[in-house]
Design an enzyme around this catalytic site. Sequence first.
Site, short mmCIF file in Angstrom:
data_model
loop_
_atom_site.label_atom_id
_atom_site.label_comp_id
_atom_site.label_asym_id
_atom_site.label_seq_id
_atom_site.Cartn_x
_atom_site.Cartn_y
_atom_site.Cartn_z
N GLU A 3 23.15 -35.19 -33.94
CA GLU A 3 22.39 -36.45 -34.12
C GLU A 3 22.67 -37.42 -32.97
OE1 GLU A 3 22.54 -38.06 -38.13
OE2 GLU A 3 21.52 -36.28 -38.89
N GLU A 16 21.03 -29.48 -41.15
CA GLU A 16 21.33 -30.41 -42.25
C GLU A 16 20.07 -30.60 -43.08
OE1 GLU A 16 23.46 -34.04 -41.40
OE2 GLU A 16 24.61 -33.06 -39.81
#
Length: 492
Positions: free
Chosen positions: A174, A296
């Site tokens: 991220e 995720e």
Amino acid sequence: MANKVVVNADVKQGTINKNIYGHFAEHLGRCIYEGFWVGEDSDIPNTNGIRNDVVEALKNIDIPLLRWPGGCFADEYHWKDGVGPRENRKRMVNTHWGGVIENNHFGTHEFMMLCDMLGAEPYINGNVGSGTVQEMSEWVEYMTFNGESPMANWRQENGREEPWKLKYFGVGNENWGCGGNMRPQYYADLYRRFQTYVRNYGDNKIFKIAGGANVDDYNWTEVLMREAARFMDGLSLHYYVHPGGFWNKGSATDFTEDEWNITMQKTLYIEELIEKHSTIMDKYDPEKRIAMIVDEWGAWYDVEPGTNPGFLYQQNTIRDALVAGATLNIFNNHNDRVRMANIAQTVNVIQSMVLTENEKMILTPTYHVFEMYKVHQDAERVALDLEVGEVKHGDTSFPQVNGSASKKDGKINISLCNMDKDNSATLDLQLRGADLTNVSGRIITATEMNAMNTFEEPENVKPAAFNGFEANGNALNVELPPKSVVVLSIAE
Ligand code: AHR
């Protein structure tokens, strides 16, 4: 109305990579500490510090792969703090998750030992956000170099003679957010630079995964593919279902009918994300060499009342069984590009497989779906066409049923989710390309939409035999109860 399902058992559509059934474990809340790691001196039965009950449960779902150490934690993690004698390891604050003390007792050696115990492949996520190229490069050397080198020597001093086999390595997490708040152009350059020094030593070949987009950030995918495709083997994608939005997600257990429907609609949205990101990837990689890695995903709700807000501990209901079943069907159906996925997170965090409370452990409805679906791991996908009705409720609408099908070990396995919480779904299931003999089924369902397992009642929601079908020539009439996940197995 009867919904139509056609399974073409002789129309093969490639292998469903078992890594789609992968998991994720972060240094977050009670996932690593308490969930996996209790230490050798704990009264909780353990092997070298790792809980036996959790390992056994995960082995039973054939866990293929485990991602670690984060998540956001990965870009704050300095691996050298987590090797060497435990009593000398640095204590630090886990600033991202709850501000608690991280004693680094669970580090590289412990993670590799855990993967060995599970029979799972390790997937390690390196630090780009606050780490250095040297640190990342040395981590790979430490783990995989066979011979004389500063890092290999250090590994040996720390008790591990042989290098480990390590295939999957993530270069940042991220990086558009907690991994450094970068712009895609900047991260693409950093990715190119960092990955240069992620070396293949001996016959260890690293599969390099670039940090991918958040949800529908198609520009991120475009820039990464344009600037860095030739340096990567996989590109990640993260998507969580938050029924009420990120800032007010909603309760895991105390939710309305509307929230059920919104959850289902948001679950199915991942298909659009996969298709749109894939279209961009196709532009730069028409051969589909680069895998989409959904490392995720899951349903993320408000934490359980009274628990640390930074620990992300939530319960898990039959609604989550539907989220898991439908999402896995979508991954199966996109097996040409989606070749790994990691549900967040294995123990005690977000959409968990198992929950623990001291020495107790319970299996969640999500766990049971992974157990029922393990028949799809490394199976040959076969064509399944669905013509089904819509569930409509105010502004929300979604197809009542989703599904996928595959063949393995002489059986055709068809997984079907009835996402309607009120009405059963009648299916006319036509089997083509195989004879309909010897059908069996399993189901997970519940009467209440928030049925769950608790430490007091651990077996409230669990799979049972399913008999709601009747053969009719080479077709089956199937009646899927409301809010159910069913796997039908047909012997070839
Ligand atoms: O899974 C929880 C967090 O969600 C991860 O640390 C991060 O990568 C994502 O935002």
